[in-house]
Design a protein around this motif. Structure first.
Motif, PDB file in Angstrom:
ATOM      1  N   MET A   1     -34.510  38.392 133.937  1.00 49.41           N
ATOM      2  CA  MET A   1     -33.067  39.298 133.912  1.00 49.41           C
ATOM      3  C   MET A   1     -33.132  40.676 134.089  1.00 49.41           C
ATOM      4  SD  MET A   1     -30.913  37.539 130.551  1.00 49.41           S
ATOM      5  CE  MET A   1     -32.243  38.189 129.330  1.00 49.41           C
ATOM      6  N   ALA A   2     -32.444  41.221 135.087  1.00 41.42           N
ATOM      7  CA  ALA A   2     -32.750  42.433 135.529  1.00 41.42           C
ATOM      8  C   ALA A   2     -31.250  43.256 135.264  1.00 41.42           C
ATOM      9  CB  ALA A   2     -32.815  42.551 136.983  1.00 41.42           C
ATOM     10  N   TYR A   3     -31.248  43.841 134.022  1.00 48.49           N
ATOM     11  CA  TYR A   3     -29.992  44.678 133.825  1.00 48.49           C
ATOM     12  C   TYR A   3     -29.962  46.014 134.378  1.00 48.49           C
ATOM     13  CZ  TYR A   3     -28.430  41.205 130.132  1.00 48.49           C
ATOM     14  OH  TYR A   3     -28.194  39.923 129.514  1.00 48.49           O
ATOM     15  N   LYS A   4     -28.826  46.153 134.786  1.00 51.18           N
ATOM     16  CA  LYS A   4     -28.548  47.672 135.228  1.00 51.18           C
ATOM     17  C   LYS A   4     -27.432  48.414 134.707  1.00 51.18           C
ATOM     18  CE  LYS A   4     -29.878  46.474 139.991  1.00 51.18           C
ATOM     19  NZ  LYS A   4     -29.766  46.364 141.473  1.00 51.18           N
ATOM     20  N   PHE A  17     -26.379  57.240 121.588  1.00 46.32           N
ATOM     21  CA  PHE A  17     -25.890  57.145 122.992  1.00 46.32           C
ATOM     22  C   PHE A  17     -25.397  55.666 123.168  1.00 46.32           C
ATOM     23  CE2 PHE A  17     -28.591  60.657 122.691  1.00 46.32           C
ATOM     24  CZ  PHE A  17     -27.984  61.646 123.539  1.00 46.32           C
ATOM     25  N   VAL A  18     -24.632  55.348 124.221  1.00 47.78           N
ATOM     26  CA  VAL A  18     -23.984  54.040 124.421  1.00 47.78           C
ATOM     27  C   VAL A  18     -23.415  53.995 125.807  1.00 47.78           C
ATOM     28  CG1 VAL A  18     -21.884  52.502 123.794  1.00 47.78           C
ATOM     29  CG2 VAL A  18     -22.820  54.229 122.096  1.00 47.78           C
ATOM     30  N   TYR A  19     -23.877  52.780 126.426  1.00 47.75           N
ATOM     31  CA  TYR A  19     -23.443  52.541 127.854  1.00 47.75           C
ATOM     32  C   TYR A  19     -23.652  50.855 127.878  1.00 47.75           C
ATOM     33  CZ  TYR A  19     -28.769  52.144 128.095  1.00 47.75           C
ATOM     34  OH  TYR A  19     -29.918  51.341 127.929  1.00 47.75           O
ATOM     35  N   ALA A  20     -22.998  50.576 129.129  1.00 49.11           N
ATOM     36  CA  ALA A  20     -22.765  48.944 129.433  1.00 49.11           C
ATOM     37  C   ALA A  20     -23.787  48.733 130.426  1.00 49.11           C
ATOM     38  CB  ALA A  20     -21.333  48.849 129.973  1.00 49.11           C
ATOM     39  N   GLN A  21     -24.352  47.635 130.363  1.00 47.48           N
ATOM     40  CA  GLN A  21     -25.316  47.087 131.131  1.00 47.48           C
ATOM     41  C   GLN A  21     -24.886  45.635 131.731  1.00 47.48           C
ATOM     42  OE1 GLN A  21     -28.868  46.359 128.996  1.00 47.48           O
ATOM     43  NE2 GLN A  21     -29.728  48.319 130.130  1.00 47.48           N
ATOM     44  N   ALA A  22     -25.289  45.340 133.157  1.00 50.57           N
ATOM     45  CA  ALA A  22     -24.640  44.051 133.708  1.00 50.57           C
ATOM     46  C   ALA A  22     -26.195  43.499 134.322  1.00 50.57           C
ATOM     47  CB  ALA A  22     -23.737  44.134 134.828  1.00 50.57           C
ATOM     48  N   ASP A  23     -26.098  42.223 134.268  1.00 52.88           N
ATOM     49  CA  ASP A  23     -27.206  41.355 135.089  1.00 52.88           C
ATOM     50  C   ASP A  23     -26.267  40.550 135.866  1.00 52.88           C
ATOM     51  OD1 ASP A  23     -28.784  39.691 136.246  1.00 52.88           O
ATOM     52  OD2 ASP A  23     -29.695  38.945 134.178  1.00 52.88           O
ATOM     53  N   TYR A  24     -25.769  41.095 136.992  1.00 53.43           N
ATOM     54  CA  TYR A  24     -24.720  40.068 138.076  1.00 53.43           C
ATOM     55  C   TYR A  24     -25.415  38.693 138.385  1.00 53.43           C
ATOM     56  CZ  TYR A  24     -22.045  44.440 138.199  1.00 53.43           C
ATOM     57  OH  TYR A  24     -21.329  45.254 137.778  1.00 53.43           O
ATOM     58  N   LYS A  25     -26.709  38.462 138.334  1.00 49.87           N
ATOM     59  CA  LYS A  25     -27.199  37.278 139.024  1.00 49.87           C
ATOM     60  C   LYS A  25     -26.871  36.320 137.833  1.00 49.87           C
ATOM     61  CE  LYS A  25     -30.640  38.515 142.510  1.00 49.87           C
ATOM     62  NZ  LYS A  25     -31.993  38.498 142.684  1.00 49.87           N
ATOM     63  N   ALA A  26     -27.136  36.573 136.588  1.00 51.87           N
ATOM     64  CA  ALA A  26     -26.974  35.737 135.542  1.00 51.87           C
ATOM     65  C   ALA A  26     -25.456  35.906 134.877  1.00 51.87           C
ATOM     66  CB  ALA A  26     -27.925  36.028 134.401  1.00 51.87           C
TER      67      ALA A  26
END
Length: 71
Positions: A1-4, A17-26
């Motif tokens: 999994m490669a979260y960005k 500190f808060v932020y959103a991440q996505a793993d578009y392939k999964a």
């Protein structure tokens, strides 16, 4: 999994500190908070949902660890 990271890094009133991440392939989206390690286990169905949840968590209710939904 490669979260960005897909959102700005936001700061809560208590200094976390808060932020959103996505793993578009999964097709997985989550919110990361430095003060709430268990928050990353909650997944969202879209990037928009994760970004909104990160914003809500940072600005309005950092102790709740969730975004209220209508039933």
């Amino acid at each position: 999994m490669a979260y960005k990271r897909i959102s700005k890094i936001l700061e809560t009133p208590d200094g976390a500190f808060v932020y959103a991440q996505a793993d578009y392939k999964a097709n997985e989206f989550r919110v990361i908070c430095s003060g709430c390690p268990d928050l990353k286990n909650k997944t969202y169905t879209s990037a928009t949902g994760a970004i909104l949840a990160a914003s809500y968590h940072a600005d309005h209710d950092p102790t709740e660890r969730h975004v209220p939904t209508r039933r």
